[in-house]
Scaffold this active site. Sequence first.
Site, short mmCIF file in Angstrom:
data_model
loop_
_atom_site.label_atom_id
_atom_site.label_comp_id
_atom_site.label_asym_id
_atom_site.label_seq_id
_atom_site.Cartn_x
_atom_site.Cartn_y
_atom_site.Cartn_z
N CYS A 1 -75.26 -2.74 67.46
CA CYS A 1 -74.25 -2.91 66.61
C CYS A 1 -73.55 -4.26 66.89
CB CYS A 1 -73.30 -1.76 66.88
SG CYS A 1 -71.97 -2.01 68.33
N CYS B 1 -70.38 -4.17 70.17
CA CYS B 1 -70.55 -4.09 71.72
C CYS B 1 -70.81 -5.48 72.15
CB CYS B 1 -71.68 -3.13 71.93
SG CYS B 1 -71.40 -1.68 71.67
N CYS C 1 -77.93 -0.92 72.43
CA CYS C 1 -77.10 -0.91 70.87
C CYS C 1 -77.10 -2.23 70.39
CB CYS C 1 -75.82 -0.35 71.40
SG CYS C 1 -74.82 -0.33 69.81
#
Length: 191
Positions: free
Chosen positions: A52, A55, A50
């Site tokens: 993003c 996180c 991920c």
Amino acid sequence: MTTTISIHPTVDSAYRATDAAFSGGTLVCRCTSRPVKVRVKSDIAHNHACGCTKCWKPEGSLFSVVAVAPTENVEVLENGDKLAVVDASALIQRHACKECGVHMYGPVERDHPFKGLSFIHPERFEEKGWAEPGFAAFVSSIIEAGFPPDDMPAVRAKLKDSSVEPYDCLSPALMDYIATWTAKKNGVLTN
């Protein structure tokens, strides 16, 4: 162009699942004194890299590796007093160790397609055998953290070379699941 791209140690090392019957284990934070331990009493699903900016990522990594498990199968075993929610307004209630910063689990509690699931970082399992990342989500988001946009083709190429398909959202199966949930909630679909 960036010479060294560190996606995540799990991806960079070509980690592969070693136990087709993996049934959970114990997640442990990085603390050497009184580590937080969280038991996951089931297998994980949708393991992915991920990009993003929310996180937890290991030092030097562009991506996290995150999967989900049913929240009912997630239990804090030790040193839960060291946990705090990172952002109470976020959909994923990421419980992080206040000392080392590792996100230990993140339940979704609001009305959402992922309600009842907790996001976890499987590389924190003491046990081996969990599923390898199957795709990469929110790839373009690493730009928001300062990664040079001109180097994005190299990131996507490295992900593909690692058999981790890059998406700038979630995988098609998860996007279909979200759209189906929304359509049912709105009465557009009835079954």
